[in-house]
Motif scaffolding. Structure first.
Motif, PDB file in Angstrom:
ATOM      1  N   LEU A  33     -16.529  12.845  18.889  1.00 33.02           N
ATOM      2  CA  LEU A  33     -17.082  12.305  20.125  1.00 33.02           C
ATOM      3  C   LEU A  33     -18.187  11.295  19.844  1.00 33.02           C
ATOM      4  O   LEU A  33     -18.296  10.264  20.521  1.00 33.02           O
ATOM      5  CB  LEU A  33     -17.618  13.443  20.997  1.00 33.02           C
ATOM      6  N   LEU A  38     -18.650   8.726  22.951  1.00 42.68           N
ATOM      7  CA  LEU A  38     -18.399   9.466  24.193  1.00 42.68           C
ATOM      8  C   LEU A  38     -19.423  10.566  24.440  1.00 42.68           C
ATOM      9  O   LEU A  38     -19.139  11.526  25.146  1.00 42.68           O
ATOM     10  CB  LEU A  38     -16.989  10.078  24.151  1.00 42.68           C
ATOM     11  N   THR A  39     -20.598  10.429  23.869  1.00 41.62           N
ATOM     12  CA  THR A  39     -21.585  11.493  24.028  1.00 41.62           C
ATOM     13  C   THR A  39     -22.594  11.232  25.143  1.00 41.62           C
ATOM     14  O   THR A  39     -23.343  12.128  25.518  1.00 41.62           O
ATOM     15  CB  THR A  39     -22.358  11.686  22.707  1.00 41.62           C
ATOM     16  N   GLY A  48     -19.669  15.804  32.584  1.00 49.36           N
ATOM     17  CA  GLY A  48     -18.385  15.469  31.968  1.00 49.36           C
ATOM     18  C   GLY A  48     -18.310  15.922  30.530  1.00 49.36           C
ATOM     19  O   GLY A  48     -18.354  17.122  30.244  1.00 49.36           O
ATOM     20  N   VAL A  49     -18.205  14.976  29.579  1.00 49.67           N
ATOM     21  CA  VAL A  49     -18.028  15.307  28.166  1.00 49.67           C
ATOM     22  C   VAL A  49     -19.130  16.253  27.699  1.00 49.67           C
ATOM     23  O   VAL A  49     -20.309  16.055  27.992  1.00 49.67           O
ATOM     24  CB  VAL A  49     -18.034  14.027  27.311  1.00 49.67           C
ATOM     25  N   ALA A  54     -15.026  18.262  33.945  1.00 48.14           N
ATOM     26  CA  ALA A  54     -15.773  17.143  34.518  1.00 48.14           C
ATOM     27  C   ALA A  54     -15.844  17.322  36.028  1.00 48.14           C
ATOM     28  O   ALA A  54     -14.942  17.906  36.640  1.00 48.14           O
ATOM     29  CB  ALA A  54     -15.097  15.818  34.187  1.00 48.14           C
ATOM     30  N   THR A  67     -10.045  19.210  34.491  1.00 47.73           N
ATOM     31  CA  THR A  67     -10.054  19.576  33.079  1.00 47.73           C
ATOM     32  C   THR A  67      -8.622  19.614  32.571  1.00 47.73           C
ATOM     33  O   THR A  67      -7.670  19.600  33.362  1.00 47.73           O
ATOM     34  CB  THR A  67     -10.729  20.948  32.874  1.00 47.73           C
TER      35      THR A  67
END
Length: 341
Positions: A33, A38-39, A48-49, A54, A67
């Motif tokens: 991630l 995507l963090t 979310g992530v 999410a 999900t």
């Protein structure tokens, strides 16, 4: 178990990793991630992530939670595999407190030689989703060397009652709503070769088939009732799956900026010795769980109310520890409590 044409199929023989143990490791996932960028939180989402699901705000009083979750077989029977896969996927939405308007899009992959089991597998999914008050709305199926099943799930709730892993505070009590040990139980069922099978039977201390039946019953018990009981009382929540209890507790601790102390481990009776034989780490809270219970952080002043709701709803629960100042996860003991149904 199936009595028809699928009775001789052993789905678990078609995969090298089983159930949630097929998940990418926690550290590897964090690295992935991070490398993909995507963090960071998204302004378009409530969360979310890094969470179980999410959530997007649709109106002031309605949020959509979504999900996706799928995995390789942990049981041989196609119908039962479908039930477990559906409960496991929906659990990620339930962990956020979203339990209404449940839609399920099936994700299915099967080797060419196993396509005949698809109807039974899908029937298991459909029956489980119906039992959770949801509907199968479609899906996608591919040919795959390893079989896998699960789904993309959506559900709704008021934004005000949604839970994440970020709201635990020091002094909270920690609750778990299913016993641990599914990896050990189902691993024992896969052992059929003479001498080692005898060793497994001796280690279990009770019939391996009975341990497996109890594990299946827990894995096909939805977390919906537990989520409904907890969502306006708990401060934080996650569900216990492939990362194991300690792994999921570590996520909750890191996301909330707190420490977690575990003092009690409820386990399916017989699985503690099986885990020691297989090296799964159950006594250390490290064994992978499939369709496990909710891990809930609850302010001490609300704990009695939560227990009363669980009792009224017939939800299994144990207080397994507390939230502390500091960081990370600490095991105090912990006391292993055998649980049988």
């Amino acid at each position: 178990m199936a009595d028809g044409p699928d009775a001789d199929v052993r789905l678990t023989e078609y995969a090298e990793l089983h159930g949630c143990s097929c998940k990418v490791g926690q550290g590897d996932l964090d690295d992935l991630l991070g490398e993909a960028g995507l963090t960071e939180p998204s302004d378009d989402l409530l969360f979310g992530v890094g969470e179980d699901a999410a959530a997007r705000r649709l109106t002031d009083d309605l949020a959509l939670v979504s999900t996706v979750d799928f995995f390789t077989p942990i049981v041989d029977d196609p119908y039962d595999f479908g039930r477990v896969a559906a409960c496991n996927a929906a659990s990620d939405a339930f962990a956020t407190g979203a339990t209404e308007n449940l839609d399920f899009l099936v994700v299915l992959g099967l080797p060419q030689e196993l396509t005949d089991v698809a109807p039974a597998l899908l029937a298991g999914v459909a029956d489980a989703v119906e039992g959770m008050g949801g509907v199968v709305a479609g899906g996608h199926t591919i040919v795959s060397p390893w079989p896998f099943a699960g789904g993309a799930v959506s559900a709704t709730a008021s934004p005000d009652v949604l839970l994440t892993s970020q709201g635990a505070t020091p002094g909270d009590e920690l609750y778990l709503t299913k016993p641990l040990g599914t990896q050990s139980a189902m691993g024992a069922l896969r052992v059929t070769d003479g001498e080692f099978a005898d060793l497994v039977a001796d280690a279990a201390g009770r019939p391996v088939e009975r341990i497996g039946e109890e594990a299946l019953a827990w894995m096909t018990t939805p977390n919906r009732a537990a989520a409904e009981a907890a969502r306006d009382l708990a401060g934080a929540a996650t569900d216990v799956t492939g990362f194991g209890l300690v792994g999921q507790s570590a996520v909750l601790a890191a996301n909330s900026g707190v420490g977690v102390e575990v003092t009690r481990l409820p386990v399916i009776e017989g699985t503690e010795d099986l885990s020691e034989l297989f090296g799964y780490g159950l006594a250390d809270g490290e064994s992978a769980e499939t369709s496990g219970g909710l891990l809930l952080s609850v302010p001490a002043a609300r704990a009695a109310d939560l227990e009363s709701r669980f009792d009224a709803a017939g939800v299994f629960y144990r207080r397994i520890g507390r939230v502390t100042d500091g960081s990370g996860v600490t095991l105090r003991g912990p006391e292993l409590e055998p649980v049988s149904r």
